[in-house]
Design a protein around this motif. Structure first.
Motif, PDB file in Angstrom:
ATOM      1  N   GLU A  47      39.820  47.559  33.174  1.00  0.00           N
ATOM      2  CA  GLU A  47      39.518  48.247  34.433  1.00  0.00           C
ATOM      3  C   GLU A  47      40.233  47.555  35.594  1.00  0.00           C
ATOM      4  O   GLU A  47      40.305  46.324  35.651  1.00  0.00           O
ATOM      5  CB  GLU A  47      38.014  48.261  34.699  1.00  0.00           C
ATOM      6  CG  GLU A  47      37.232  49.170  33.777  1.00  0.00           C
ATOM      7  CD  GLU A  47      37.562  50.640  33.981  1.00  0.00           C
ATOM      8  OE1 GLU A  47      37.762  51.075  35.142  1.00  0.00           O
ATOM      9  OE2 GLU A  47      37.610  51.367  32.979  1.00  0.00           O
ATOM     10  N   LEU A  48      40.718  48.349  36.538  1.00  0.00           N
ATOM     11  CA  LEU A  48      41.486  47.828  37.666  1.00  0.00           C
ATOM     12  C   LEU A  48      40.699  46.819  38.489  1.00  0.00           C
ATOM     13  O   LEU A  48      41.242  45.798  38.924  1.00  0.00           O
ATOM     14  CB  LEU A  48      41.949  48.999  38.543  1.00  0.00           C
ATOM     15  CG  LEU A  48      43.033  48.709  39.567  1.00  0.00           C
ATOM     16  CD1 LEU A  48      44.283  48.153  38.905  1.00  0.00           C
ATOM     17  CD2 LEU A  48      43.361  49.972  40.344  1.00  0.00           C
ATOM     18  N   VAL A  49      39.416  47.067  38.692  1.00  0.00           N
ATOM     19  CA  VAL A  49      38.581  46.173  39.482  1.00  0.00           C
ATOM     20  C   VAL A  49      38.417  44.810  38.798  1.00  0.00           C
ATOM     21  O   VAL A  49      38.134  43.802  39.450  1.00  0.00           O
ATOM     22  CB  VAL A  49      37.221  46.812  39.822  1.00  0.00           C
ATOM     23  CG1 VAL A  49      36.319  46.885  38.593  1.00  0.00           C
ATOM     24  CG2 VAL A  49      36.554  46.113  40.985  1.00  0.00           C
ATOM     25  N   VAL A  50      38.631  44.734  37.508  1.00  0.00           N
ATOM     26  CA  VAL A  50      38.580  43.474  36.763  1.00  0.00           C
ATOM     27  C   VAL A  50      39.980  42.889  36.619  1.00  0.00           C
ATOM     28  O   VAL A  50      40.199  41.689  36.814  1.00  0.00           O
ATOM     29  CB  VAL A  50      37.946  43.689  35.362  1.00  0.00           C
ATOM     30  CG1 VAL A  50      38.009  42.426  34.517  1.00  0.00           C
ATOM     31  CG2 VAL A  50      36.507  44.183  35.503  1.00  0.00           C
ATOM     32  N   ALA A  51      40.951  43.720  36.283  1.00  0.00           N
ATOM     33  CA  ALA A  51      42.319  43.254  36.042  1.00  0.00           C
ATOM     34  C   ALA A  51      42.974  42.685  37.303  1.00  0.00           C
ATOM     35  O   ALA A  51      43.726  41.701  37.224  1.00  0.00           O
ATOM     36  CB  ALA A  51      43.172  44.396  35.490  1.00  0.00           C
ATOM     37  N   THR A  52      42.692  43.277  38.457  1.00  0.00           N
ATOM     38  CA  THR A  52      43.326  42.826  39.705  1.00  0.00           C
ATOM     39  C   THR A  52      42.978  41.377  40.037  1.00  0.00           C
ATOM     40  O   THR A  52      43.879  40.564  40.246  1.00  0.00           O
ATOM     41  CB  THR A  52      42.975  43.770  40.867  1.00  0.00           C
ATOM     42  OG1 THR A  52      43.438  45.080  40.556  1.00  0.00           O
ATOM     43  CG2 THR A  52      43.614  43.316  42.167  1.00  0.00           C
ATOM     44  N   PRO A  53      41.701  41.014  40.088  1.00  0.00           N
ATOM     45  CA  PRO A  53      41.420  39.604  40.390  1.00  0.00           C
ATOM     46  C   PRO A  53      41.848  38.643  39.285  1.00  0.00           C
ATOM     47  O   PRO A  53      42.232  37.511  39.566  1.00  0.00           O
ATOM     48  CB  PRO A  53      39.907  39.561  40.621  1.00  0.00           C
ATOM     49  CG  PRO A  53      39.370  40.791  40.007  1.00  0.00           C
ATOM     50  CD  PRO A  53      40.467  41.809  40.040  1.00  0.00           C
ATOM     51  N   ILE A  54      41.802  39.078  38.025  1.00  0.00           N
ATOM     52  CA  ILE A  54      42.259  38.196  36.934  1.00  0.00           C
ATOM     53  C   ILE A  54      43.735  37.863  37.113  1.00  0.00           C
ATOM     54  O   ILE A  54      44.136  36.699  37.055  1.00  0.00           O
ATOM     55  CB  ILE A  54      42.010  38.827  35.554  1.00  0.00           C
ATOM     56  CG1 ILE A  54      40.518  38.840  35.222  1.00  0.00           C
ATOM     57  CG2 ILE A  54      42.790  38.077  34.464  1.00  0.00           C
ATOM     58  CD1 ILE A  54      40.169  39.601  33.957  1.00  0.00           C
ATOM     59  N   ALA A  55      44.543  38.881  37.359  1.00  0.00           N
ATOM     60  CA  ALA A  55      45.979  38.652  37.540  1.00  0.00           C
ATOM     61  C   ALA A  55      46.229  37.801  38.780  1.00  0.00           C
ATOM     62  O   ALA A  55      47.044  36.864  38.753  1.00  0.00           O
ATOM     63  CB  ALA A  55      46.716  39.981  37.659  1.00  0.00           C
ATOM     64  N   PHE A  56      45.526  38.102  39.848  1.00  0.00           N
ATOM     65  CA  PHE A  56      45.706  37.375  41.099  1.00  0.00           C
ATOM     66  C   PHE A  56      45.309  35.912  40.948  1.00  0.00           C
ATOM     67  O   PHE A  56      46.044  35.006  41.357  1.00  0.00           O
ATOM     68  CB  PHE A  56      44.895  38.057  42.200  1.00  0.00           C
ATOM     69  CG  PHE A  56      45.119  37.484  43.556  1.00  0.00           C
ATOM     70  CD1 PHE A  56      46.271  37.754  44.258  1.00  0.00           C
ATOM     71  CD2 PHE A  56      44.162  36.663  44.134  1.00  0.00           C
ATOM     72  CE1 PHE A  56      46.486  37.223  45.523  1.00  0.00           C
ATOM     73  CE2 PHE A  56      44.364  36.129  45.389  1.00  0.00           C
ATOM     74  CZ  PHE A  56      45.526  36.409  46.085  1.00  0.00           C
ATOM     75  N   LEU A  57      44.171  35.652  40.349  1.00  0.00           N
ATOM     76  CA  LEU A  57      43.691  34.278  40.196  1.00  0.00           C
ATOM     77  C   LEU A  57      44.511  33.478  39.187  1.00  0.00           C
ATOM     78  O   LEU A  57      44.634  32.262  39.313  1.00  0.00           O
ATOM     79  CB  LEU A  57      42.208  34.274  39.818  1.00  0.00           C
ATOM     80  CG  LEU A  57      41.266  34.720  40.927  1.00  0.00           C
ATOM     81  CD1 LEU A  57      39.851  34.917  40.390  1.00  0.00           C
ATOM     82  CD2 LEU A  57      41.280  33.743  42.083  1.00  0.00           C
ATOM     83  N   THR A  58      45.068  34.153  38.202  1.00  0.00           N
ATOM     84  CA  THR A  58      45.888  33.468  37.209  1.00  0.00           C
ATOM     85  C   THR A  58      47.128  32.855  37.851  1.00  0.00           C
ATOM     86  O   THR A  58      47.601  31.794  37.435  1.00  0.00           O
ATOM     87  CB  THR A  58      46.291  34.428  36.069  1.00  0.00           C
ATOM     88  OG1 THR A  58      45.095  34.937  35.474  1.00  0.00           O
ATOM     89  CG2 THR A  58      47.106  33.728  35.005  1.00  0.00           C
TER      90      THR A  58
END
Length: 141
Positions: A47-58
Motif C-alpha cells: 500500500e502507498l501509505v506504507v511503501a512511501t515512508p518505508i522508501a523514504f526512511l530507508t
C-alpha cells in the motif's frame, strides 16, 4: 594518475559550492528512494501509505552520511547532527507521505506527488542542513 587531474577545472570550481554538492547527493538519494518506492508499491503491491515512508526512511542513513561527509564536511558532533537530522526526517516523512497520498487521492499518479514532495523538501532541507544540522566550522562557502 590521480582522478582529480581528469576532472575539468570548471567542474572542480562548481563542486566547491555546497549547493551543487547538496543537489548531487540529493539526486542520488532521490533515485534510490524513488526506485525503492516503485519496487515496493508497483511491483510488490505494498500500500502507498506504507511503501512511501518505508522508501523514504530507508534512504535515511545513506543521505545522512553523504550530506555530512560530502556536502557540508562538518566538524559538528555526529550525535548532535544525527538527533537534529532525525527530527527533520520525521517531519519530512510525514510531509512526504501526506503529499504523495494526497495527490494520489486527487486522482493523479503517486509519482507526481513524489515529485512535489521532493521539490518541497529539497528547498527547506538545504537551509536546515547547512545552518542547523551540519553547521560549518569554517568560513561559509
Amino acid at each position: 594518475m590521480r582522478l582529480s587531474v581528469l576532472v575539468p577545472r570548471p567542474i572542480k570550481r562548481l563542486w566547491r559550492s555546497s549547493a551543487v554538492r547538496y543537489l548531487f547527493v540529493g539526486g542520488l538519494a532521490f533515485v534510490f528512494d524513488f526506485a525503492l518506492l516503485l519496487l515496493l508499491h508497483d511491483i510488490a503491491h505494498v500500500e502507498l501509505v506504507v511503501a512511501t515512508p518505508i522508501a523514504f526512511l530507508t534512504s535515511f542513513a545513506l543521505t545522512f552520511v553523504m550530506q555530512r561527509t560530502i556536502t557540508f564536511k562538518t566538524g559538528a558532533g555526529w550525535g548532535a547532527s544525527a538527533v537534529k537530522y532525525t527530527a527533520l526526517v520525521l517531519f519530512n516523512t510525514f510531509a512526504t507521505t501526506m503529499i504523495v497520498t494526497g495527490i494520489d487521492a486527487l486522482g493523479w499518479h503517486w509519482a507526481a506527488g513524489k515529485a512535489v514532495a521532493v521539490a518541497s523538501t529539497t528547498v527547506w532541507n538545504y537551509f536546515g542542513y547547512r545552518y542547523w544540522i551540519f553547521p560549518s566550522t569554517r568560513e561559509a562557502d
